[in-house]
Write a protein that holds these residues in place. Structure first.
Motif, PDB file in Angstrom:
ATOM      1  N   UNK A   1       0.836  -1.196   0.000  1.00 28.31           N
ATOM      2  CA  UNK A   1       0.000   0.000   0.000  1.00 28.31           C
ATOM      3  C   UNK A   1       0.874   1.250   0.000  1.00 28.31           C
ATOM      4  N   UNK A   2       0.188   2.389  -0.057  1.00 29.46           N
ATOM      5  CA  UNK A   2       0.909   3.654  -0.056  1.00 29.46           C
ATOM      6  C   UNK A   2       0.550   4.457   1.187  1.00 29.46           C
ATOM      7  N   UNK A   3       1.555   5.139   1.730  1.00 26.61           N
ATOM      8  CA  UNK A   3       1.313   6.167   2.743  1.00 26.61           C
ATOM      9  C   UNK A   3       1.338   7.497   2.016  1.00 26.61           C
ATOM     10  N   UNK A   4       0.181   8.138   1.958  1.00 31.85           N
ATOM     11  CA  UNK A   4       0.038   9.408   1.243  1.00 31.85           C
ATOM     12  C   UNK A   4      -0.249  10.506   2.257  1.00 31.85           C
ATOM     13  N   UNK A   5       0.497  11.593   2.167  1.00 34.00           N
ATOM     14  CA  UNK A   5       0.318  12.670   3.123  1.00 34.00           C
ATOM     15  C   UNK A   5       0.088  14.015   2.462  1.00 34.00           C
ATOM     16  N   UNK A   6      -0.875  14.749   2.972  1.00 35.20           N
ATOM     17  CA  UNK A   6      -1.054  16.164   2.634  1.00 35.20           C
ATOM     18  C   UNK A   6      -0.666  16.949   3.874  1.00 35.20           C
ATOM     19  N   UNK A   7       0.300  17.826   3.729  1.00 36.33           N
ATOM     20  CA  UNK A   7       0.832  18.592   4.852  1.00 36.33           C
ATOM     21  C   UNK A   7       0.493  20.067   4.633  1.00 36.33           C
ATOM     22  N   UNK A   8      -0.238  20.642   5.579  1.00 39.34           N
ATOM     23  CA  UNK A   8      -0.739  22.016   5.457  1.00 39.34           C
ATOM     24  C   UNK A   8      -0.066  22.890   6.504  1.00 39.34           C
ATOM     25  N   UNK A   9       0.316  24.080   6.118  1.00 35.91           N
ATOM     26  CA  UNK A   9       0.963  25.009   7.037  1.00 35.91           C
ATOM     27  C   UNK A   9       0.125  25.188   8.296  1.00 35.91           C
TER      28      UNK A   9
ATOM     29  N   UNK B   1      12.854  23.738   8.247  1.00 38.52           N
ATOM     30  CA  UNK B   1      11.858  23.111   9.114  1.00 38.52           C
ATOM     31  C   UNK B   1      10.617  23.992   9.199  1.00 38.52           C
ATOM     32  N   UNK B   2       9.459  23.360   9.080  1.00 44.98           N
ATOM     33  CA  UNK B   2       8.206  24.101   9.165  1.00 44.98           C
ATOM     34  C   UNK B   2       7.185  23.287   9.961  1.00 44.98           C
ATOM     35  N   UNK B   3       6.319  24.031  10.665  1.00 47.66           N
ATOM     36  CA  UNK B   3       5.225  23.405  11.398  1.00 47.66           C
ATOM     37  C   UNK B   3       4.068  23.153  10.444  1.00 47.66           C
ATOM     38  N   UNK B   4       3.442  21.986  10.577  1.00 46.16           N
ATOM     39  CA  UNK B   4       2.367  21.618   9.659  1.00 46.16           C
ATOM     40  C   UNK B   4       1.269  20.883  10.400  1.00 46.16           C
ATOM     41  N   UNK B   5       0.128  20.799   9.741  1.00 52.11           N
ATOM     42  CA  UNK B   5      -0.975  19.947  10.178  1.00 52.11           C
ATOM     43  C   UNK B   5      -1.152  18.924   9.066  1.00 52.11           C
ATOM     44  N   UNK B   6      -0.939  17.664   9.384  1.00 47.93           N
ATOM     45  CA  UNK B   6      -0.854  16.633   8.345  1.00 47.93           C
ATOM     46  C   UNK B   6      -2.066  15.712   8.349  1.00 47.93           C
ATOM     47  N   UNK B   7      -2.466  15.345   7.142  1.00 49.21           N
ATOM     48  CA  UNK B   7      -3.520  14.358   6.927  1.00 49.21           C
ATOM     49  C   UNK B   7      -2.860  13.176   6.209  1.00 49.21           C
ATOM     50  N   UNK B   8      -2.808  12.015   6.863  1.00 46.04           N
ATOM     51  CA  UNK B   8      -2.080  10.863   6.345  1.00 46.04           C
ATOM     52  C   UNK B   8      -3.064   9.715   6.084  1.00 46.04           C
ATOM     53  N   UNK B   9      -3.061   9.233   4.837  1.00 42.75           N
ATOM     54  CA  UNK B   9      -3.892   8.083   4.491  1.00 42.75           C
ATOM     55  C   UNK B   9      -3.006   6.867   4.205  1.00 42.75           C
ATOM     56  N   UNK B  10      -3.527   5.700   4.519  1.00 45.57           N
ATOM     57  CA  UNK B  10      -2.976   4.483   3.943  1.00 45.57           C
ATOM     58  C   UNK B  10      -3.920   4.091   2.819  1.00 45.57           C
ATOM     59  N   UNK B  11      -3.371   3.959   1.596  1.00 47.10           N
ATOM     60  CA  UNK B  11      -4.177   3.678   0.411  1.00 47.10           C
ATOM     61  C   UNK B  11      -3.680   2.424  -0.279  1.00 47.10           C
ATOM     62  N   UNK B  12      -4.611   1.724  -0.883  1.00 51.19           N
ATOM     63  CA  UNK B  12      -4.232   0.615  -1.745  1.00 51.19           C
ATOM     64  C   UNK B  12      -3.815   1.158  -3.109  1.00 51.19           C
TER      65      UNK B  12
ATOM     66  N   UNK C   1      -7.561   2.836   3.442  1.00 48.36           N
ATOM     67  CA  UNK C   1      -7.572   1.852   4.525  1.00 48.36           C
ATOM     68  C   UNK C   1      -7.807   2.538   5.852  1.00 48.36           C
ATOM     69  N   UNK C   2      -7.117   3.632   6.095  1.00 45.36           N
ATOM     70  CA  UNK C   2      -7.351   4.436   7.287  1.00 45.36           C
ATOM     71  C   UNK C   2      -6.812   5.838   7.047  1.00 45.36           C
ATOM     72  N   UNK C   3      -7.188   6.772   7.929  1.00 46.35           N
ATOM     73  CA  UNK C   3      -6.742   8.156   7.840  1.00 46.35           C
ATOM     74  C   UNK C   3      -6.374   8.643   9.225  1.00 46.35           C
ATOM     75  N   UNK C   4      -5.350   9.482   9.284  1.00 52.45           N
ATOM     76  CA  UNK C   4      -4.858  10.001  10.562  1.00 52.45           C
ATOM     77  C   UNK C   4      -4.585  11.490  10.405  1.00 52.45           C
ATOM     78  N   UNK C   5      -4.929  12.249  11.441  1.00 52.60           N
ATOM     79  CA  UNK C   5      -4.666  13.685  11.452  1.00 52.60           C
ATOM     80  C   UNK C   5      -3.719  13.986  12.604  1.00 52.60           C
TER      81      UNK C   5
END
Length: 987
Positions: free
Chosen positions: A503-511, A560-571, A577-581
């Motif tokens: 699977x893939x770990x996909x992340x969107x990282x927002x300031x 280095x920067x501070x972020x709020x991340x949304x991480x998915x595990x995707x097929x 599969x799941x999502x984490x904030x």
């Protein structure tokens, strides 16, 4: 000292309870005058001697205005001449009750240290508090309290030593009765006009005094009906004889407007045609409307296009062109309702920018004599405004600002007062300022109070190790950002990592903007007011100070920067599969443009970890996009252009349509997915106060004319029963040999849509959360907190939902995030700011389009996008511009092409010409000076082909024809702006 009052009242259950109200009075409230030996000042606010110098007041004095002065004369109070003012608590409380916008403007003045304005708590001072007397009205009691405060100040400060004589306080009031009582009590009291005329150092202030509207200079034969009273309107709305709505004026005709209301149980547009039917209502006013008899309802919404700069187009000619009294030609069941404004529920007046009509200036008059002039507003939906000034000659050729005070029923025009000069007509800086003012964009520099909220280290700021320990450390990940060229406010970045299970770990990282913008501080309040960053062609107006927007919060590479991340595990099939904030710290490995990212995807020789990650993201994005489209998401279009500016002068040297690449869609897909995932999470945690975004389904009637046009012209059908059926029928609407037609159809479909809006989850039922354009059951904005305040709120809600809000106190969270009423009000402001930002951006493009075409003559292919009664709207694909092509003589209304209301066509059968929606024409594009003495430049389109005698202009031999290499932008609903804020290159 404590004063208390008790009274009995019934509660909701009918029980009688005793209510006790306590009011504390103090002896230690200061005067805040420098040099006072009685008050123990630490840092006195009021200067000694005061700066105000009046010819009618011999002593050094402070000014104490009453409520009506602040309310009506706010433009005057904002002039730098007014310093060292005392504002009584009574006045500020009364002002807040009457008008929050004016209250906020006064608070902004009070927060400016250079203005030296002191809020005197007279309601809590033992010597200035007054009890309400028997049978005394609230207004009379407040007037008495203000006079008492003035008297106390005069007696208190007279012993204070002052350079140049004694000190006193002057009461400013336009209430004759209150002024008379003040004088009888031995106080210095003057009207605003009297006082301003005595300020010889500032003669321009005389023009800024708001009038009562009793000037008879503007009165002529036009007589309007009296507006109904508030009680009559309320009764009419209750019994159904009146309807209520927001007036929306036609952009093509300032004497035709519509409201959207419920008529016969159905939501529909109600047309108001002619000045008398509008009855002094302005665009944006909330109005009460009485419906006309069904025999006067109309069978078409097509407006008559007029040149509002042409004073010779009198009211009777306009009404004749509109056929106001002509009965409907079809059954009344299918006709469009018409109505008349009978009352104003809420005014939407604001300061208006424009230019003085030179024809109204008496050049022979004395330079000090007041003259009555007419302002030509730049907003074509606004009528001319009459105002008086003593600097008439100096205002000719200038862009100025005028505020409306009133509109008498005997006057053809509203009356107002002069506010300020912006600059010369045609000056680019002046014209840009006017765009911002016209669209209510706050663009003043950030105040010192706001700047004090920034990290004191400035650009040297470093993330504390203690902060890093609270967060997930994603610095080892191969994260990169993908943005337009020259983008400096980078608020999103992505990564894709292959997991051991395939699977893939996909992340969107927002300031993580909310880390720096703390709830309730001055910077937070300013960001809430601004609502969004505004992008113009040559610059942007930031929501946040540059230190944050382009530095500390911008996800630059290799820092280095501070972020709020949304991480998915995707097929591999993009199944989640799941999502984490989680809050995180990241270190972007590359800041790429769309072109650079696309080059990596296409170049098979590049196989570094970042490129492989982008390719995997692109693969997943295509699956996500296909799945959205299959679910009913719309792919629409808009004719947006991008200017290439000359580096030194910022002159536009080329214009091109925006071209989207796969990497644009890649970024958009994951931003959309992040917004949807976050929306689900915050709604789960805040079911009554989550900030969400919805896109209402458009009424089927919005598509009627479009469906009829494509059916008659091409035999195509448009199924609008759902977003899915609409998307499918748009895909099938292809005409062989005309590759642009499908794009044009998508552009016109976009215009049938409703506006997407922010809303508070507790104010609507869950089925109404649906986002029509994205086919998403729930949606929000999370991915652009640098440029959208809504995203900042969503970050705070998400942080609280995942236990990273900086506090575990439920009561603390509820104060900021669970107040449904405050969230609803915030959403209303953000919707307004978002809309105004869009319009300001378009106005800026219009300004630079005129600059680009000025002095040139182009001939280009165009498509008819709307039929009007004496013209049509043409879209020029090669430049993405639209304009009116007139088909009748503007002064005589003689038709060159005849309008057929039933068929919605313009034709000249004797020349074999019939124009309908989607018809192809050739137009000449020029820029002409319009109005009296060229007050307004306007992009003008004239039809060249098909040729009709009397319409074809002379074509310049050097005209440029058919730049066919330009294309229109396509994207999701709302022009692709839902996933992330629109980013533009700025210098």
């Amino acid at each position: 000292m404590l004063k208390s009052k008790s009274f009995a009242k019934k509660d909701r259950k009918g029980n009688v309870v005793t209510v006790v109200r306590e009011h504390y009075l103090r002896d230690d409230i200061w005067c805040c005058v420098r040099g006072c030996r009685t008050c123990q000042h630490v840092d006195p606010i009021l200067a000694n001697p005061p700066s105000m110098k009046s010819s009618i007041i011999p002593m050094n004095h402070f000014v104490l205005p009453d409520t009506n002065v602040l309310y009506h004369q706010i433009d005057l109070m904002e002039h730098p001449a007014f310093k060292d003012m005392i504002i009584a608590q009574t006045v500020l409380q009364e002002l807040r009750h009457r008008s929050m916008p004016v209250y906020n403007r006064i608070r902004a003045l009070m927060n400016d240290p250079s203005r030296r304005i002191y809020l005197f708590s007279n309601e809590h001072h033992r010597e200035t508090y007054v009890e309400r007397e028997k049978d005394e009205s609230d207004n009379d009691r407040n007037d008495r309290a203000i006079r008492r405060a003035t008297a106390w100040y005069i007696s208190h400060i007279q012993p204070i030593p002052s350079t140049g004589g004694r000190l006193t306080v002057v009461l400013l009031t336009d209430d004759v009765a209150s002024r008379t009582k003040a004088v009888n009590e031995g106080l210095s009291a003057f009207s605003v006009s009297e006082y301003v005329e005595s300020l010889k150092e500032f003669p321009e202030l005389v023009d800024m005094v708001a009038g009562s509207g009793d000037d008879s200079a503007g009165r002529d034969r036009v007589v309007f009906d009296e507006h109904l009273s508030a009680l009559q309107i309320s009764a009419g709305l209750k019994d159904g004889s009146l309807i209520q709505g927001v007036l929306r004026s036609s952009p093509h005709n300032n004497v035709e407007a519509t409201i959207f209301a419920v008529v016969d149980g159905k939501e529909t547009s109600v047309v108001l045609s002619g000045r008398k039917m509008l009855n002094r209502a302005f665009d944006g006013d909330v109005v009460a409307v009485g419906l006309l008899p069904r025999t006067k309802w109309k069978s078409s919404l097509s407006e008559v296009a007029i040149e509002d700069d042409d004073e010779t187009l009198l009211e009777e000619n306009v009404e004749t062109a509109m056929d106001i009294d002509k009965p409907a030609l079809i059954s009344t069941e299918d006709a469009t309702p018409t109505g008349k404004v009978v009352g104003i529920i809420k005014r939407n007046w604001r300061p208006y920018c424009g230019s003085v009509d030179p024809a109204t200036v008496n050049q022979l008059a004395s330079t000090s004599a007041a003259q009555s002039l007419l302002l030509h507003p730049m907003d074509r939906r606004i009528p001319r405004i009459r105002f008086r000034t003593r600097q008439a000659s100096a205002l000719v050729g200038k862009r100025i600002v005028v505020a409306v005070d009133t509109w008498n029923k005997e006057s053809r025009y509203p009356s107002g007062h002069f506010v300020k000069v912006l600059g010369d007509v045609g000056d680019r800086s002046t014209e840009t300022d006017m765009v911002l003012l016209e669209h209510e964009v706050p663009f003043a520099p950030f105040t010192q109070q706001v700047l004090k909220c920034l990290p004191p280290e400035g650009e040297s700021y470093q993330i504390a190790e203690s902060e890093i320990l609270k967060r997930r450390d994603f610095r080892p990940l191969d994260i990169c950002s993908i943005d337009p060229p020259g983008c400096t406010d980078i608020d999103d970045a992505l990564h894709c990592q292959t997991l051991p299970n395939g699977n893939y770990s996909v992340g969107v990282h927002i300031a993580d903007v909310s880390h720096f913008v703390k709830e309730g501080n001055a910077m937070d309040a300013e960001a809430a007011v601004r609502g969004t960053t505004v992008y113009l062609v040559d610059k942007r107006i930031d929501m946040l100070p540059a230190l944050l927007g382009t530095n500390l919060c911008s996800l630059r590479s290799n820092v280095d920067r501070l972020a709020f991340s949304c991480i998915w595990e995707m097929t591999s099939e993009a199944e989640i599969v799941n999502v984490e904030f989680t809050k995180s710290v990241i270190r972007s490995k590359a800041s790429l443009t769309y072109e650079e990212a696309q080059a990596r995807v296409d170049d098979s020789r590049q196989n570094d970890s970042i490129t492989v990650g982008i390719r995997n993201l692109n693969k997943l994005a295509k699956i996500l996009r296909r799945r959205r489209v299959d679910g009913g998401a719309l792919t629409l279009a808009s004719p947006e252009v991008r200017f290439r500016l000359e580096r030194d002068t910022n002159d536009p040297v080329d214009v091109e349509m925006k071209e989207l690449k796969e990497t644009n869609a890649l970024v958009e897909e994951f931003m959309l997915l992040a917004n949807i995932s976050v929306a689900k999470k915050i709604f789960q945690h805040f079911p009554d106060s989550a900030m969400l975004r919805r896109h209402p389904a458009p009424p089927s009637s919005n598509f009627d004319s479009l469906k009829k046009a494509i059916s008659e012209s091409f035999g195509l059908s448009l199924d609008t029963s759902s977003s899915l059926s609409l998307a499918q029928s748009l895909d099938k609407a292809v005409v062989p040999g005309d590759s642009y037609l499908n794009t044009l159809l998508r552009i016109l479909t976009t215009r049938c849509m409703m506006q997407a809006v922010y809303f508070c989850s507790g104010t609507m039922a869950e089925p109404e959360f649906w986002h029509y354009g994205l086919a998403a059951p729930i949606y929000t904005h999370f991915t652009s907190p640098i440029r959208r305040y809504a995203d900042v709120i969503v970050h705070r809600e998400l942080a609280a939902a995942v236990g990273q809000g900086g506090t575990t106190s439920t009561s603390t969270i509820s104060q900021g995030l669970t107040d449904k009423s405050k969230m609803r009000d915030l959403c209303e402001n953000l919707n307004h700011r978002h809309r105004m930002a869009q319009l300001a951006g378009r106005a800026s493009v219009e300004l630079y389009t005129q600059l680009y075409f000025k002095g040139k003559v182009f001939v280009e292919h165009a498509y008819v996008t709307r039929i009007l009664k004496n013209g049509f709207i043409a879209l020029v694909p090669s430049y993405g511009i639209e304009g009116i092509v007139y088909t009748s003589d503007l002064k005589s209304n003689a038709a060159i092409l005849r309008y057929d209301e039933q068929a919605n066509t313009l034709s000249a059968p004797e020349h074999g010409v019939v124009l309908r929606l989607f018809s192809q024409v050739k137009v000449q594009i020029t820029v002409e000076e319009r109005g009296v003495a060229g007050l307004r430049s306007k992009l003008t389109l004239r039809m060249v082909e098909p040729k009709v005698p009397g319409m074809a202009p002379e074509v310049d031999g050097g005209a440029v024809v058919n730049n066919s290499n330009k294309h229109s932008k396509a994207g999701t609903a709302e022009g692709g702006s839902e996933g992330r804020g629109v980013k533009r290159k700025t210098r």
